[in-house]
Design a protein around this motif. Sequence first.
Motif, PDB file in Angstrom:
ATOM      1  N   HIS A   1      14.726  49.195  26.304  1.00  0.00           N
ATOM      2  CA  HIS A   1      16.081  49.214  26.851  1.00  0.00           C
ATOM      3  C   HIS A   1      16.701  47.827  26.670  1.00  0.00           C
ATOM      4  O   HIS A   1      15.985  46.838  26.587  1.00  0.00           O
ATOM      5  N   PRO A   2      18.023  47.739  26.675  1.00  0.00           N
ATOM      6  CA  PRO A   2      18.674  46.420  26.594  1.00  0.00           C
ATOM      7  C   PRO A   2      18.305  45.533  27.787  1.00  0.00           C
ATOM      8  O   PRO A   2      18.029  46.025  28.880  1.00  0.00           O
ATOM      9  N   VAL A   3      18.309  44.246  27.557  1.00  0.00           N
ATOM     10  CA  VAL A   3      18.051  43.261  28.613  1.00  0.00           C
ATOM     11  C   VAL A   3      19.332  43.109  29.428  1.00  0.00           C
ATOM     12  O   VAL A   3      20.381  42.767  28.872  1.00  0.00           O
ATOM     13  N   PRO A   4      19.278  43.372  30.742  1.00  0.00           N
ATOM     14  CA  PRO A   4      20.497  43.231  31.553  1.00  0.00           C
ATOM     15  C   PRO A   4      21.007  41.784  31.522  1.00  0.00           C
ATOM     16  O   PRO A   4      20.225  40.843  31.680  1.00  0.00           O
ATOM     17  N   PRO A   5      22.308  41.588  31.311  1.00  0.00           N
ATOM     18  CA  PRO A   5      22.858  40.226  31.232  1.00  0.00           C
ATOM     19  C   PRO A   5      22.572  39.389  32.475  1.00  0.00           C
ATOM     20  O   PRO A   5      22.441  38.171  32.387  1.00  0.00           O
ATOM     21  N   GLU A   6      22.450  40.025  33.643  1.00  0.00           N
ATOM     22  CA  GLU A   6      22.208  39.267  34.873  1.00  0.00           C
ATOM     23  C   GLU A   6      20.837  38.598  34.891  1.00  0.00           C
ATOM     24  O   GLU A   6      20.632  37.653  35.653  1.00  0.00           O
ATOM     25  N   LEU A   7      19.898  39.054  34.054  1.00  0.00           N
ATOM     26  CA  LEU A   7      18.602  38.373  34.002  1.00  0.00           C
ATOM     27  C   LEU A   7      18.771  36.942  33.511  1.00  0.00           C
ATOM     28  O   LEU A   7      18.240  36.007  34.113  1.00  0.00           O
ATOM     29  N   LEU A   8      19.483  36.761  32.402  1.00  0.00           N
ATOM     30  CA  LEU A   8      19.726  35.401  31.910  1.00  0.00           C
ATOM     31  C   LEU A   8      20.666  34.641  32.830  1.00  0.00           C
ATOM     32  O   LEU A   8      20.457  33.459  33.099  1.00  0.00           O
TER      33      LEU A   8
END
Length: 163
Positions: free
Chosen positions: A12-19
Amino acid sequence: MVRNVHTRRFPHPVPPELLAGLGTPDDRLWPVADWPPTRLDGPPVPGTTAGHGPVRYVLEEVEPDRLRFRFTAPKGLHGYHEFTADDGTLTHVLAGTLHGWARLSWPLVFRPLHDALLEQLLDRAELAVTGRVARPVRWSPYVRFLRTLATMRAGRLSPADHA
């Protein structure tokens, strides 16, 4: 020249909030249970200083899918490290040149610790993206030895020595 790359691909795509949360109170990536926390000294904007343990850096670039930091310490390490999220892949790159004692301390001390930390960080990303970690990283005997030495050294220092 040093170029150290860690990558993990997810279904799945990496959620932007992780970075976006890296180094903030909402950080879900950094393995704080086992490593000195990384902290931003202000908002996540270019020019903000940050660091963890003896490593210091300045945030140079901020995009939804990329963070780039320029090293300011330790002495002898000149370069950057960055996180990028592309589709279902999270990548960390450390690139730079080594001078003086860093030419010895990087391969003997910092690289093994850095590699262990980054693989744990990718485990945390995998957990955040998929809900589980298929194969959690295990520290090598050498990393466990280095961490024991660091813990013993830290125990001999006063709190003022850590500032």
